[in-house]
Write a protein that holds these residues in place. Structure first.
Motif, PDB file in Angstrom:
ATOM      1  N   SER A  44       0.857  -1.199   0.000  1.00  0.00           N
ATOM      2  CA  SER A  44       0.000   0.000   0.000  1.00  0.00           C
ATOM      3  C   SER A  44       0.882   1.234   0.000  1.00  0.00           C
ATOM      4  O   SER A  44       2.035   1.180   0.421  1.00  0.00           O
ATOM      5  N   GLU A  45       0.314   2.339  -0.454  1.00  0.00           N
ATOM      6  CA  GLU A  45       1.021   3.609  -0.300  1.00  0.00           C
ATOM      7  C   GLU A  45       0.009   4.721  -0.101  1.00  0.00           C
ATOM      8  O   GLU A  45      -1.101   4.686  -0.644  1.00  0.00           O
ATOM      9  N   ALA A  46       0.398   5.696   0.710  1.00  0.00           N
ATOM     10  CA  ALA A  46      -0.484   6.825   1.002  1.00  0.00           C
ATOM     11  C   ALA A  46      -0.463   7.809  -0.167  1.00  0.00           C
ATOM     12  O   ALA A  46       0.482   7.827  -0.966  1.00  0.00           O
ATOM     13  N   HIS A  47      -1.495   8.648  -0.218  1.00  0.00           N
ATOM     14  CA  HIS A  47      -1.558   9.649  -1.284  1.00  0.00           C
ATOM     15  C   HIS A  47      -0.356  10.598  -1.238  1.00  0.00           C
ATOM     16  O   HIS A  47       0.129  11.037  -2.272  1.00  0.00           O
ATOM     17  N   TRP A  48       0.153  10.914  -0.022  1.00  0.00           N
ATOM     18  CA  TRP A  48       1.301  11.836   0.045  1.00  0.00           C
ATOM     19  C   TRP A  48       2.527  11.210  -0.624  1.00  0.00           C
ATOM     20  O   TRP A  48       3.380  11.933  -1.159  1.00  0.00           O
ATOM     21  N   GLU A  49       2.633   9.888  -0.607  1.00  0.00           N
ATOM     22  CA  GLU A  49       3.777   9.230  -1.258  1.00  0.00           C
ATOM     23  C   GLU A  49       3.712   9.391  -2.776  1.00  0.00           C
ATOM     24  O   GLU A  49       4.746   9.482  -3.443  1.00  0.00           O
ATOM     25  N   VAL A  50       2.483   9.421  -3.307  1.00  0.00           N
ATOM     26  CA  VAL A  50       2.311   9.628  -4.752  1.00  0.00           C
ATOM     27  C   VAL A  50       2.758  11.051  -5.107  1.00  0.00           C
ATOM     28  O   VAL A  50       3.492  11.269  -6.075  1.00  0.00           O
ATOM     29  N   VAL A  51       2.353  12.018  -4.273  1.00  0.00           N
ATOM     30  CA  VAL A  51       2.750  13.413  -4.502  1.00  0.00           C
ATOM     31  C   VAL A  51       4.277  13.534  -4.415  1.00  0.00           C
ATOM     32  O   VAL A  51       4.909  14.241  -5.213  1.00  0.00           O
ATOM     33  N   GLU A  52       4.880  12.820  -3.472  1.00  0.00           N
ATOM     34  CA  GLU A  52       6.344  12.830  -3.328  1.00  0.00           C
ATOM     35  C   GLU A  52       7.027  12.351  -4.611  1.00  0.00           C
ATOM     36  O   GLU A  52       7.997  12.946  -5.082  1.00  0.00           O
ATOM     37  N   ARG A  53       6.474  11.301  -5.186  1.00  0.00           N
ATOM     38  CA  ARG A  53       7.067  10.733  -6.411  1.00  0.00           C
ATOM     39  C   ARG A  53       6.959  11.721  -7.577  1.00  0.00           C
ATOM     40  O   ARG A  53       7.899  11.906  -8.340  1.00  0.00           O
ATOM     41  N   ILE A  54       5.791  12.368  -7.696  1.00  0.00           N
ATOM     42  CA  ILE A  54       5.576  13.354  -8.765  1.00  0.00           C
ATOM     43  C   ILE A  54       6.617  14.474  -8.653  1.00  0.00           C
ATOM     44  O   ILE A  54       7.246  14.860  -9.638  1.00  0.00           O
ATOM     45  N   LEU A  55       6.817  14.968  -7.426  1.00  0.00           N
ATOM     46  CA  LEU A  55       7.746  16.080  -7.221  1.00  0.00           C
ATOM     47  C   LEU A  55       9.197  15.656  -7.431  1.00  0.00           C
ATOM     48  O   LEU A  55      10.010  16.418  -7.954  1.00  0.00           O
ATOM     49  N   PHE A  56       9.520  14.434  -7.036  1.00  0.00           N
ATOM     50  CA  PHE A  56      10.895  13.939  -7.207  1.00  0.00           C
ATOM     51  C   PHE A  56      11.226  13.802  -8.698  1.00  0.00           C
ATOM     52  O   PHE A  56      12.292  14.215  -9.151  1.00  0.00           O
ATOM     53  N   ILE A  57      10.295  13.266  -9.459  1.00  0.00           N
ATOM     54  CA  ILE A  57      10.525  13.123 -10.903  1.00  0.00           C
ATOM     55  C   ILE A  57      10.613  14.492 -11.565  1.00  0.00           C
ATOM     56  O   ILE A  57      11.471  14.735 -12.420  1.00  0.00           O
ATOM     57  N   TYR A  58       9.764  15.423 -11.129  1.00  0.00           N
ATOM     58  CA  TYR A  58       9.838  16.785 -11.674  1.00  0.00           C
ATOM     59  C   TYR A  58      11.223  17.389 -11.392  1.00  0.00           C
ATOM     60  O   TYR A  58      11.846  17.994 -12.269  1.00  0.00           O
ATOM     61  N   ALA A  59      11.706  17.204 -10.158  1.00  0.00           N
ATOM     62  CA  ALA A  59      13.022  17.753  -9.781  1.00  0.00           C
ATOM     63  C   ALA A  59      14.137  17.138 -10.622  1.00  0.00           C
ATOM     64  O   ALA A  59      15.057  17.835 -11.057  1.00  0.00           O
ATOM     65  N   LYS A  60      14.046  15.840 -10.873  1.00  0.00           N
ATOM     66  CA  LYS A  60      15.077  15.149 -11.680  1.00  0.00           C
ATOM     67  C   LYS A  60      15.062  15.652 -13.124  1.00  0.00           C
ATOM     68  O   LYS A  60      16.105  15.790 -13.759  1.00  0.00           O
ATOM     69  N   LEU A  61      13.871  15.912 -13.658  1.00  0.00           N
ATOM     70  CA  LEU A  61      13.758  16.335 -15.060  1.00  0.00           C
ATOM     71  C   LEU A  61      14.046  17.824 -15.246  1.00  0.00           C
ATOM     72  O   LEU A  61      14.270  18.275 -16.370  1.00  0.00           O
ATOM     73  N   ASN A  62      14.008  18.577 -14.149  1.00  0.00           N
ATOM     74  CA  ASN A  62      14.220  20.029 -14.226  1.00  0.00           C
ATOM     75  C   ASN A  62      15.317  20.446 -13.243  1.00  0.00           C
ATOM     76  O   ASN A  62      15.051  21.153 -12.263  1.00  0.00           O
ATOM     77  N   PRO A  63      16.553  20.014 -13.501  1.00  0.00           N
ATOM     78  CA  PRO A  63      17.626  20.261 -12.524  1.00  0.00           C
ATOM     79  C   PRO A  63      17.911  21.743 -12.295  1.00  0.00           C
ATOM     80  O   PRO A  63      18.414  22.125 -11.243  1.00  0.00           O
TER      81      PRO A  63
END
Length: 400
Positions: free
Chosen positions: A204-223
């Motif tokens: 299982s994963e909480a909704h905040w973990e999904v938001v964390e993943r979205i932001l982490f990928i955004y950060a990686k793609l936009n250094p």
């Protein structure tokens, strides 16, 4: 009577969205006055009319390619580094390999991994605090990411990565002005008291973990911008809207769809988060001063009062503008404001009108108050009826 009106509005939206070629102008006019939640209309309208993230093929949204691209991002930026970490950790020979944790080469994969961890810790701290008065972000999602939570996998997920990093390293907190605060490892263990967040079962994963993943990928793609505090407050309402969509076929893809809507919104809003652009014409300082320029034009007496008290626009409009008012109102009201903002093609100019309307609506209090009273009013805005604020902003726009 109001029920009939609501149904009629819903029907208008349905008609507009089912046309062979959606008329964006008509749809935006409908959205400006608020979008009904029923039938997933709001989520659909945000995807179409807000930052236009989705191409339109007759009356359907072309989304498959976006979701495939997002899956690829997950594989490249979360799954593969996790596998590499697991594999490198299995063998004692890893220190003799060309790329090992102490490799000083800036191109080293480990070097990248540790740098990413600094960003991840900041994201993690912020997303766990999202809308603390609501249980939603702590609850498990109905659609956990199967790519990542596959029980066959033995690699490091973002959550495990944070837990391990928090145990081993100091917590780095980089605030907006670039100052870095390093807290001791002992303190970092107490960031999340064990009773504060329920530990979800495996798989299982909480909704905040999904938001964390979205932001982490955004950060990686936009250094160039990576992650700046406050971005979580912009992802939150978008993700909430998509993840509560009554249409389960759309709801299932809330993560990928949120990522693309957020990315497109940030393409218009990112200059507000880049400190080096603060004083340029596209930066946040110019926009904050625009609120006062407009106020001077619309209500000179109030403008002069704030100037006389030396209440500078950056004392309160910085948060209003960068976070699109997401901190000033309750989430349902933020979403209602965003219905209107996203429907306006010049949405960031309309946001300045909204800020100006907020000031004019409390003018009597501000004219009567001293510096302390007025700062309190501006930093804890007293009017909660967003309909009144949006109506006044529209009047200001029409009288321009």
């Amino acid at each position: 009577m109001s029920y009939d009106h609501k149904s009629y509005t819903y029907i208008e939206f349905k008609v507009s969205l089912s046309e062979e070629n959606i008329n964006l102008k008509t749809l935006r006019e409908l959205c400006f006055n608020g979008i009904p939640f029923e039938g997933g209309i709001r989520a659909l309208c945000w995807k179409v009319s807000c930052p236009a993230s989705f191409s339109l093929l007759s009356s359907t949204l072309s989304h498959v390619s976006h979701r495939e691209v997002y899956s690829q991002f997950l594989k490249e930026m979360i799954i593969q580094p996790g596998i590499a970490k697991a594999n490198l950790g299995l063998s004692r020979e890893d220190v003799t390999m060309e790329d090992h944790p102490l490799n000083p080469n800036p191109d080293s994969r480990w070097n990248t991994y540790f740098k990413d961890n600094e960003i991840l810790l900041q994201i993690d701290k912020d997303v766990r605090r999202l809308y603390p008065d609501m249980a939603f972000f702590q609850r498990p999602t109905e659609y956990p990411c199967q790519l990542i939570l596959d029980p066959q996998n033995d690699y490091e997920t973002l959550r495990r990565r944070v837990e391990q990093t928090t145990l081993k390293a100091q917590t780095v907190n980089r605030n907006r002005s670039g100052v870095t605060n390093v807290s001791s490892p002992g303190k970092s263990l107490n960031l999340y008291p064990s009773n504060e967040y329920e530990v979800l079962p495996s798989g299982s994963e909480a909704h905040w973990e999904v938001v964390e993943r979205i932001l982490f990928i955004y950060a990686k793609l936009n250094p160039g911008i990576a992650y700046v505090q406050g971005m979580n407050e912009i992802v939150g309402p978008i993700y909430y809207t998509f993840a509560t969509d009554p249409n389960s076929q759309w709801k299932e893809h809330a993560e990928a769809d949120t990522f693309f809507c957020f990315t497109n919104l940030m393409s218009e809003n990112r200059d507000n988060f880049i400190k080096s652009l603060d004083d340029s014409q596209c930066g946040i300082t110019y926009k904050m001063e625009s609120v006062y320029s407009m106020l001077k034009d619309k209500d000179l007496e109030l403008y002069l009062k704030l100037e006389e008290q030396n209440i500078k626009p950056q004392y309160f409009t910085f948060r209003w503008l960068t976070l699109l008012l997401s901190q000033e109102f309750l989430l349902p009201d933020v979403i209602r404001i965003w219905d209107t903002l996203f429907s306006d093609q010049d949405r960031f100019h309309f946001l300045i009108l909204v800020c100006c309307a907020m000031l004019i609506l409390i003018r009597d209090n501000l004219l009567a108050g001293d510096f302390t009273v007025n700062m309190r009013l501006l930093q804890d805005y007293p009017i909660s009826d967003v309909h009144t604020i949006l109506t006044r902003a529209k009047e200001l726009q029409d009288n321009s």
